[in-house]
Design a protein around this motif. Structure first.
Motif, mmCIF file in Angstrom:
data_model
loop_
_atom_site.group_PDB
_atom_site.id
_atom_site.type_symbol
_atom_site.label_atom_id
_atom_site.label_comp_id
_atom_site.label_asym_id
_atom_site.label_seq_id
_atom_site.Cartn_x
_atom_site.Cartn_y
_atom_site.Cartn_z
ATOM 1 N N ILE A 29 0.844 -1.185 0.000
ATOM 2 C CA ILE A 29 0.000 0.000 0.000
ATOM 3 C C ILE A 29 0.879 1.234 0.000
ATOM 4 O O ILE A 29 1.856 1.319 0.731
ATOM 5 N N CYS A 30 0.521 2.160 -0.876
ATOM 6 C CA CYS A 30 1.330 3.358 -1.024
ATOM 7 C C CYS A 30 0.965 4.355 0.070
ATOM 8 O O CYS A 30 -0.195 4.653 0.290
ATOM 9 N N ARG A 31 2.000 4.841 0.765
ATOM 10 C CA ARG A 31 1.777 5.880 1.766
ATOM 11 C C ARG A 31 2.524 7.147 1.371
ATOM 12 O O ARG A 31 2.958 7.912 2.211
ATOM 13 N N PRO A 43 -5.627 6.996 -4.180
ATOM 14 C CA PRO A 43 -4.669 6.112 -3.508
ATOM 15 C C PRO A 43 -4.483 4.774 -4.247
ATOM 16 O O PRO A 43 -5.441 4.220 -4.750
ATOM 17 N N VAL A 44 -3.268 4.294 -4.210
ATOM 18 C CA VAL A 44 -2.899 3.110 -4.974
ATOM 19 C C VAL A 44 -2.505 1.963 -4.049
ATOM 20 O O VAL A 44 -1.819 2.175 -3.064
ATOM 21 N N ILE A 45 -2.962 0.750 -4.385
ATOM 22 C CA ILE A 45 -2.350 -0.422 -3.760
ATOM 23 C C ILE A 45 -1.911 -1.358 -4.881
ATOM 24 O O ILE A 45 -2.398 -1.262 -6.005
ATOM 25 N N LEU A 102 4.408 4.669 -5.066
ATOM 26 C CA LEU A 102 4.547 3.627 -6.084
ATOM 27 C C LEU A 102 4.784 4.236 -7.460
ATOM 28 O O LEU A 102 4.864 3.539 -8.453
ATOM 29 N N GLY A 103 4.815 5.560 -7.491
ATOM 30 C CA GLY A 103 5.071 6.221 -8.767
ATOM 31 C C GLY A 103 3.848 6.280 -9.655
ATOM 32 O O GLY A 103 3.952 6.363 -10.874
ATOM 33 N N ALA A 104 2.667 6.244 -9.053
ATOM 34 C CA ALA A 104 1.440 6.349 -9.834
ATOM 35 C C ALA A 104 0.525 7.363 -9.154
ATOM 36 O O ALA A 104 -0.676 7.162 -9.041
ATOM 37 N N CYS A 105 1.135 8.462 -8.728
ATOM 38 C CA CYS A 105 0.448 9.419 -7.863
ATOM 39 C C CYS A 105 -0.857 9.948 -8.462
ATOM 40 O O CYS A 105 -1.770 10.312 -7.740
ATOM 41 N N THR A 140 2.879 10.941 -0.486
ATOM 42 C CA THR A 140 2.141 12.158 -0.171
ATOM 43 C C THR A 140 0.801 12.246 -0.897
ATOM 44 O O THR A 140 -0.237 12.524 -0.293
ATOM 45 N N ALA A 141 0.829 11.993 -2.190
ATOM 46 C CA ALA A 141 -0.401 12.123 -2.962
ATOM 47 C C ALA A 141 -1.445 11.141 -2.449
ATOM 48 O O ALA A 141 -2.622 11.478 -2.294
ATOM 49 N N CYS A 142 -1.007 9.935 -2.153
ATOM 50 C CA CYS A 142 -1.935 8.929 -1.658
ATOM 51 C C CYS A 142 -2.440 9.308 -0.260
ATOM 52 O O CYS A 142 -3.587 9.046 0.081
ATOM 53 N N HIS A 143 -1.581 9.915 0.523
ATOM 54 C CA HIS A 143 -2.018 10.334 1.858
ATOM 55 C C HIS A 143 -3.123 11.372 1.759
ATOM 56 O O HIS A 143 -4.140 11.284 2.442
HETATM 57 S S1 FES Z 1 2.027 8.903 -3.560
HETATM 58 FE FE1 FES Z 1 1.082 7.012 -3.935
HETATM 59 S S2 FES Z 1 1.766 6.574 -5.923
HETATM 60 FE FE2 FES Z 1 2.859 8.387 -5.435
#
Ligand code: FES
Ligand SMILES: Cc1cc2nc3c(=O)[nH]c(=O)nc-3n(C[C@H](O)[C@H](O)[C@H](O)COP(=O)(O)O)c2cc1C
Ligand code: SF4
Lengths: 403, 157
Positions: free
Chosen positions: B76-78, B126-128, B119-122, B80-83
């Motif tokens: 799970i991406c934590r 949110p990305v998992i 994860l580089g998919a901001c 900044t954008a995902c936060h």
């Molecule tokens: S912050 Fe989640 S993919 Fe960049």
């Protein structure tokens, strides 16, 4: 951003590296790349092979008698390894801990050899500058920040992705014209720029021109070129807490101000955002007091840390304190989070008139905090409620109230 | 544990230099899914480094795991954008739903959970990611569906 260059046009990087290596007389160059970007690694690997077959990399490049070997190093995921001396340690197969300078890497760097370290974007700009001349590059941009800059737009914004703008473009243009503004009719609150150790820019400063100097005047920095847009549903205390948490866990632990100082700052922020029930008077007092210490602590961390990570670690806190002090005060004195993010400060209730007793929330609630019988209004047991917001999400009748 | 695979990794680095330590650990993890005790001992023999030193390096970096991952490894991406888009809620929901904490593997060996920074998919936050496959714009509803499908898939094996 750097990943986009490597995935999209790796030859630009290779050419830039070859020119730079020729310039300083280096025969070996390393690319340190995040292991999380397998596509970039693959593309770069392939591109290096192709460049080799054409004689642009390898032995006796274009009959110049100059040799260059390019090696890809997969980073093993540690933020501090972006710092020059830590990066060197990491390539050497050691823990990525920075060391004091001097000696600077240019004198004694990788394997104690003179080393220069540059960012991918910087290197990828070289071929074009040499081809078109410095005047061409300097023709764009501002007095002291030349050329263009690529930003990664993300967060609460209509158009996410990479944008390349001339230095000096205003933040407003980037967000509202290129980025298409804030979706869902929400209001702009701030943009976070420069990565974890950057700063926030509030609405009052939205007309700022983006260049190196102007950013510093508002307490932000260019850094990685990440632009995270935040709308009114973002809590700035939570943002500060989030960054401090990240920096704290990424601190390499070598120096005490950074290792312990960031931990103390995180604790203070956690206390500001934490629950209101059963707090003793002493704890309340401590909560008030601790905030006063925060700026002192920040100054010490900035002054006494060894590397850039520690030196810039307090930035997110200082920047949010500067622009969003009122939000901190609300959290501390009124125990309120206006963006409804800090869960422990929220109270969930069910609006009796709206609740149809469909039981959906009661079934979904992870802590069984919702009670009631079918077809009758339900109610939430505050003692059990953990503020996860599941009921809010599942309710089809808008009958959950949050304050 | 398949020690042949570890030997193959070691043979790829005949000149036993310290700078190959991290690449070797990365290769081992790629094959086994984690860094096993055996592999540390074998790499140590090859590079003439004590195991403690190797663990010292390996634990410094976030990449290395020391437990066998589950059949479905959830990242799970934590970042900044995902936060900003609410990844905390997703994380808490996963932990509750699977009854494991970050870094653990569920008892049935089906799921393991890891937190990563960006994860580089901001743009899709949110990305998992499950075994490397990305899921974008994840909220609780979507998450429960994903987990349900994975459970089904895992159960039939
Ligand atoms: S912050 Fe989640 S993919 Fe960049
Ligand atoms: C904690 C920390 C993290 C960093 N991360 C990166 C990074 O991910 N990529 C990068 O190019 N530079 C990073 N840097 C900056 C580099 O150390 C270095 O200064 C920069 O790449 C120099 O290149 P330039 O002069 O071409 O900009 C980081 C610095 C610090 C202190
Ligand atoms: S400032 Fe922090 S990250 Fe940098 S060397 Fe000191 S402890 Fe390590």
């Amino acid at each position: 951003m750097d990943r986009a260059v490597i995935e999209g046009d790796p030859y630009r990087l290779i050419e830039g590296m070859a020119i730079a290596a020729y310039g300083i007389g280096a025969s070996k160059a390393y690319v340190y790349l995040r292991a999380e970007y397998p596509l970039a690694i693959q593309r770069l690997k392939d591109a290096i092979e192709v460049a080799k077959t054409y004689g642009f990399v390898g032995n006796n490049i274009l009959d110049s008698g100059f040799n260059l070997e390019i090696v890809i190093k997969k980073g093993a995921v540690a933020f501090v390894c972006g710092e020059e001396t830590a990066l060197i340690k990491s390539i050497e197969g050691k823990r990525g801990m920075p060391k004091p300078r001097p000696p600077y890497p240019a004198v004694s760097g990788l394997f104690d050899k003179p080393t220069i370290i540059n960012n991918v974007e910087s290197l990828a700009n070289i071929p074009n500058i040499i081809r078109e001349g410095a005047g061409w590059f300097n023709g764009v941009g501002t007095e002291n920040s030349k050329g263009t800059k690529v930003f990664a737009l993300s967060g609460n914004i209509a158009n996410t992705g990479l944008v390349e703008v001339a230095m000096g473009t205003t933040l407003k243009e980037i967000i509202f014209e290129i980025g298409g503004g804030i979706p869902d009719g929400y209001k702009y609150k701030a943009v976070q720029i420069g990565g974890p150790s950057g700063g926030c820019i509030p609405e009052s400063e939205i007309d700022i021109q983006i260049d190196y100097e102007s950013l510093i005047t508002v307490g932000a920095m260019m850094g990685s070129g990440g632009l995270v847009v935040m709308d009114e549903n973002t809590c700035m205390v939570d943002v500060a807490k989030y960054f401090m948490g990240f920096i704290q866990s990424e601190s390499c632990g070598k120096c005490i101000p950074c290792r312990e100082g960031t931990r103390r700052m995180l604790e203070i922020l956690e206390r500001i955002a934490s629950g209101k029930s059963n707090e003793t008077e002493l704890e309340t007092l401590e909560r008030f007091q601790s905030v006063l210490h925060m700026t002192d602590l920040a100054t010490i961390i900035q002054d006494a840390s060894l590397c850039g990570l520690g030196k810039s670690a307090p930035n997110p806190v200082l920047s949010t304190l500067r622009w969003f002090r009122h939000e901190y005060e609300e959290h501390i004195y009124e125990r309120k989070c206006r963006a409804k993010v800090c869960k422990e400060l929220l109270t969930f209730t069910i609006i009796e008139d709206k609740c149809t007793g469909c039981t959906l929330c009661a079934i979904q609630c992870p802590t069984d905090a919702i009670l009631g019988s079918k077809k009758h209004p339900h109610y939430i047991n505050f003692e059990k409620c953990i503020g996860c917001g599941t009921c809010l999400e599942v309710c089809n009748f808008d009958s959950i109230n949050v304050e | 544990m398949n020690n042949n695979a570890i030997n193959e990794v070691i043979e790829k680095y005949p000149s036993a230099k310290r700078e190959y330590l991290i690449p070797m650990l990365q290769d081992v993890q790629e094959i086994q899914g984690f860094v096993s005790k055996d592999s540390v001992v074998m790499i140590g023999d090859h590079l003439k480094l004590p195991g403690a030193k190797i663990y010292g390096v390996a634990t410094f970096y976030n990449q290395f795991r020391f437990n066998k991952p589950g059949q479905f490894h959830i990242q799970i991406c934590r970042g900044t954008a995902c936060h900003v888009k609410g990844s905390v809620n997703v994380l808490e929901s996963i932990e509750r739903a699977l009854n494991i904490k970050v870094g653990q593997t569920s008892r049935d060996g089906l799921f393991s959970l890891e937190v990563v920074a960006c994860l580089g998919a901001c743009g899709l936050a949110p990305v998992i990611s499950v075994n490397g496959e990305f899921y974008a714009n994840v909220d609780n509803k979507k998450l429960f569906k994903i987990l349900k499908n994975l459970r089904k898939e895992g159960g039939t094996k």
